[in-house]
Structures are given as structure tokens and as C-alpha cells.
Enzyme design. Structure first.
Site, PDB file in Angstrom:
ATOM      1  N   CYS A  38       0.677  -1.079  -0.110  1.00  0.00           N
ATOM      2  CA  CYS A  38      -0.043  -0.086   0.234  1.00  0.00           C
ATOM      3  C   CYS A  38       0.897   1.410   0.053  1.00  0.00           C
ATOM      4  O   CYS A  38       1.889   1.175   0.251  1.00  0.00           O
ATOM      5  CB  CYS A  38      -0.740   0.085   1.191  1.00  0.00           C
ATOM      6  SG  CYS A  38      -1.899  -1.324   1.680  1.00  0.00           S
ATOM      7  N   ASP A 440      22.659  34.818 -14.661  1.00  0.00           N
ATOM      8  CA  ASP A 440      21.043  35.568 -14.933  1.00  0.00           C
ATOM      9  C   ASP A 440      21.189  36.884 -14.062  1.00  0.00           C
ATOM     10  O   ASP A 440      21.529  37.125 -12.937  1.00  0.00           O
ATOM     11  CB  ASP A 440      19.955  34.571 -14.248  1.00  0.00           C
ATOM     12  CG  ASP A 440      18.861  35.199 -14.569  1.00  0.00           C
ATOM     13  OD1 ASP A 440      17.963  34.998 -15.518  1.00  0.00           O
ATOM     14  OD2 ASP A 440      18.129  35.975 -13.533  1.00  0.00           O
TER      15      ASP A 440
END
Length: 489
Positions: A38, A440
Site C-alpha cells: 500500500c 542571470d
């Protein structure tokens, strides 16, 4: 030997007891008394601890003889997130998800990641608790189980979608893995699916779907994709047989819903993989935030946007072209150029929906195209043609399983393509969590703060503390910069 990706047993105990969705897919619970495995979020009554074993992957639980739970449905669990550890296994897992073992064997897979077949099996057992073939087989089985449960596709088409060329082999594999025939799964369904092919896509919370759509909307290319306030749409497939996809949020279940129309069943695994990449559904934000919160600036950014993820791209070449178009222009300007490119050189197809009637140009088509006509400077047009030629000839590719440094090296060898563009493409097209465009300007400014813009070298040095999750830091820092800009305005 316990797999290294498996959390400590006491942590698994607490997560299972709390049904903590943040651990979904990070481990699986197997119950010896029932023979079932599960998810940690399974709503079934908790089994006795003495009957419980934990596994690092669904494949490991299946290899130990357990079958998937029909209630919590392990096929809905998000995948293992990419990380800086166990790089060879992570690359191999990406290649398996991309279909590597559907086309070749384990030895060929091992060669692609630079190790021998025996060593790869040993690494997989140590990291995932199962062999590469077991992982591949479990992926196919769980996809088939989901299609049988959620769609009305005939069993023959489900078999094709899951990669089986023989229905007989599919039936045998399914019987062995689930202890029941494919038809039996369908008889257990509570709700009969409609004619629309619709799939549930799980993720570990939180996910800010609206923020993701806002990012994609600014960069959407007319004719290929549309971004609504609550959904993303795209046309794809062969020009003469187009299909469409629509992705929306299922708030009640905490999942995304993928709707596919008119697709060849064999396209379904690739579509699911791409959607999971675009919306970064396999991320483990708990691990990301635990590291980034150690920096006060990023701790504040996470407080403001706890569900922020790294938006991916549908197609690597498309992302790369878009990145080149965006050099030295605004996002809006790059979007305008992309629209012109698609209108001038994209392939037209019958419209499946209003405004979705184009395909992005292929590398072969753009390698000699007169791109100056759409308003590009000669140098940038030449860069795009060089990129298209390199991709068409196989010198640059966007397939899964690449090392970041290898991609950056090959990409920046082309004229007009520097580290910023390479890392941006790696971040969005290759889902590289450690990509970081240190050149950047916005990153340099927001990190410098009142002391002034940092140099690229200092920005790179500052980022080392955020490895291997620097791409997430990039997104948070970009948003912080927008916040500061809005505050000044």
C-alpha cells in the site's frame, strides 16, 4: 542490505499512522498477513506493526511477492524525485521511464549510463530494492491497472498502452502481478468511466497549480497550447491524426486530472510522462524546503509560495528554441517571436479545438529556414539554425538520463549558446534539479540586494549551499525579484 532511499522505520511508522501525503511514493507498506502493498496514505485500517515491512519502491514490494492494493492504488503514487545522490540510478530510472527497456535490454541501458550490467543491477538493488527489469515491469503493470480502473479502453488497447504486443502475455503478467485477471479489475470499479479518457495524476503536496499556470500562460504559443485560468491544453501527435490533452486540478482529491482525446493508446505513457514533467509532479518539496530554508531569504520565499515548483517544458527542442528567442528580450517579446515562428514555419493540422491547429517546427525544417523574416537579428537566426542542425544530426539531444555537465558542454559548443541558456534549458526541458543559470541578471541583483549586483562568480559560489536543488532556488529568487519590483511600483 536496506535500500538507501528507504526512510528510517520509525519515520515510516509515523508517516503511515498519520497517512502523511508528503511521504507518498517515498516508501510502500507491505502487509504479510494479506500479501498486499500500500501507499502511506491508504485509508484501510492500520495493520499490526509486526505484520508490516517497508519497501523503497513498488517494484521492490512486487519482487517480494506482494500485490498492489485495490483501495489506495499504488499506481497513483508520485514517482521518486530526482536528486544529486545515486546519480547513476537516477539517470537509469529516467531512461526506463522514457522507454529504454521497451527497446533494449539491461546491458544497453547500463552502457548508456556508463556502467556494466552487473554493476547496474547491484546499484538498483541497493537504491530501489529491485532490479531494472523489475522496475520496468512494475511500471507497466501499474499503468495497465490504472487504465483498467479509470478508462473504458478495451483490454487489447490497455495491453498496447502498457507496452505488451501480445494480449496473452499481458493477461499472464497481470494475473501474476495482481493475482487476478484484467477483467476482474474492471468488475470491481465503483464508477463506470465515461467515453472520455481521463486519468488521475498524484503528487506530494503542496502544489500551487495556479502559480504554475501563470508561468506557462506568459510563455504559451498560440496554435499549439492554451492556458486558461484553471487548465492547460495542448495539441500533439501526427499532423494527420491530432489529439489533444487537457490538465486541470482535482481539488477534492489533491490530484491533477489529465484528459486525453483521440490519442493512439501507445502514446499514453509518453503523454503521462510529459505532463508529470511539465508540472513537476514527482518533486519532494519536503526535502527541497528543508535545505533551502537554511537561507533566510529563501525561507521567506518558501513562506510566501510553499507550493512553487519548477515548470517543465513539453518538448526539449521547443524549450531550447524558445530560450534562444528570449535572449536579450522580454518574456512578452520572446512569446511574440515564438508565435511568428510557429505561424511561418509550423505545420498546420485539422483543428481539434479552436485555436489548436499548429505543430512546432521540426529541427530539420528550421536548419535552413530564413528566420530573419520573423524579425530576428542575423546572429540569433544563425544560432537557431545551428541548434536545429545539431539536434537533427544527433549532436545535441534532450533525452532523459543525461548528466547536467555533459549537456551543458555539448550545448554551449554551438555558436551563440552560453551557460545561461544551457542551464535554463536543462532546468525546464531535462528536469535537472541542480541547474543554475548563474549569469542571470535578476538572480545577481536579488542576491546582491542593497550591496549591489553580484558577479557571476559570486552568484555561483552563493548557490553551492543549495545543491542539489538549485533550480528550485532559481524560481523562488525570480519571484522574490518580482515581489520587490511590485513593491517599488
Amino acid at each position: 542490505m536496506s535500500p538507501t532511499h528507504l526512510p528510517p522505520a520509525d519515520a515510516c511508522d509515523r508517516a503511515r499512522a498519520a497517512r502523511d501525503a508528503r511521504f507518498d511514493g517515498l516508501f510502500f507498506t507491505a502487509v504479510r498477513s494479506t500479501g498486499i502493498y500500500c501507499r502511506p496514505v491508504c485509508p484501510a485500517p492500520a495493520p499490526k506493526r509486526a505484520n508490516v515491512s517497508y519497501f523503497a519502491s513498488a517494484a521492490a514490494a512486487a519482487a517480494a511477492g506482494y500485490r498492489p492494493c485495490l483501495r489506495c492504488r499504488p499506481e497513483l503514487a508520485p514517482g521518486q524525485p530526482a536528486s544529486g545522490s545515486a546519480a547513476t540510478v537516477q539517470r537509469a530510472l529516467a531512461l526506463i521511464a522514457d522507454g529504454a527497456l521497451s527497446e533494449g535490454g539491461v546491458e544497453a541501458l547500463a552502457a548508456q549510463v556508463g556502467v556494466g550490467g552487473r554493476q547496474l543491477r547491484r546499484l538498483f538493488l541497493a537504491e530501489a530494492g529491485a532490479t531494472p527489469l523489475a522496475v520496468h515491469g512494475t511500471h507497466r503493470l501499474l499503468l495497465a491497472k490504472q487504465l483498467l480502473t479509470e478508462t473504458a479502453l478495451p483490454v487489447t488497447q490497455v495491453a498496447l498502452a502498457a507496452g505488451f504486443n501480445s494480449v496473452r502475455r499481458f493477461n499472464a503478467a497481470f494475473q501474476q502481478g495482481c493475482a487476478m485477471a484484467p477483467g476482474a479489475i474492471r468488475r470491481l470499479r465503483r464508477d463506470a468511466p465515461s467515453g472520455q479518457l481521463s486519468l488521475r495524476l498524484g503528487y506530494r503536496p503542496p502544489l500551487d497549480f495556479g502559480l504554475m499556470l501563470a508561468f506557462l500562460r506568459k510563455r504559451a504559443i498560440d496554435g499549439i497550447e492554451r492556458v486558461h485560468e484553471d487548465a492547460y491544453e495542448r495539441v500533439l501527435g501526427p499532423v494527420d491524426r491530432p489529439c489533444t490533452v487537457r490538465v486541470s486540478a482535482d481539488v477534492a482529491r489533491g490530484e491533477l486530472r489529465l484528459e486525453i482525446r483521440d490519442a493512439d493508446p501507445r502514446m499514453i505513457p509518453d503523454i503521462v510522462r510529459r505532463v508529470r514533467r511539465v508540472f513537476d509532479l514527482d518533486a519532494d518539496l519536503g526535502a527541497v524546503h528543508a535545505l533551502l530554508r537554511q537561507t533566510p531569504m529563501l525561507a521567506e520565499a518558501i513562506r510566501r509560495r510553499p507550493g512553487l515548483r519548477v515548470p517543465g517544458g513539453w518538448d526539449g527542442f521547443e524549450v531550447a528554441v524558445r530560450a534562444v528567442l528570449g535572449q536579450q528580450v522580454s518574456v512578452a517579446g520572446a512569446t511574440t517571436l515564438a508565435r511568428r515562428l510557429v505561424q511561418a514555419h509550423g505545420l498546420a493540422s485539422p483543428a481539434e479545438a479552436a485555436g489548436l491547429d499548429r505543430r512546432f517546427p521540426t529541427p530539420a525544417h528550421l536548419r535552413d529556414a530564413p528566420l530573419e523574416a520573423i524579425g530576428l537579428p542575423r546572429t540569433r537566426a544563425a544560432t537557431l539554425r545551428a541548434l536545429a542542425a545539431a539536434v537533427a544530426d544527433g549532436h545535441v539531444h534532450f533525452r532523459a538520463g543525461q548528466r547536467l555537465e555533459d549537456f551543458v558542454r555539448d550545448f554551449t559548443a554551438l555558436p551563440g549558446l552560453g551557460p545561461w541558456t544551457a542551464h535554463y534549458v536543462a532546468m525546464r526541458a531535462l528536469q535537472q534539479p541542480d541547474a543554475f543559470p548563474a549569469g542571470d541578471l535578476v538572480l545577481q541583483q536579488v542576491l546582491g540586494g542593497r550591496d549591489g549586483r553580484l558577479s557571476e562568480r559570486d552568484t555561483q559560489a552563493r548557490s553551492q549551499a543549495w545543491r542539489p536543488w538549485r533550480a528550485y532556488a532559481v524560481l523562488h529568487l525570480w519571484h522574490l525579484a518580482n515581489d520587490e519590483k511590485a513593491a517599488r511600483a
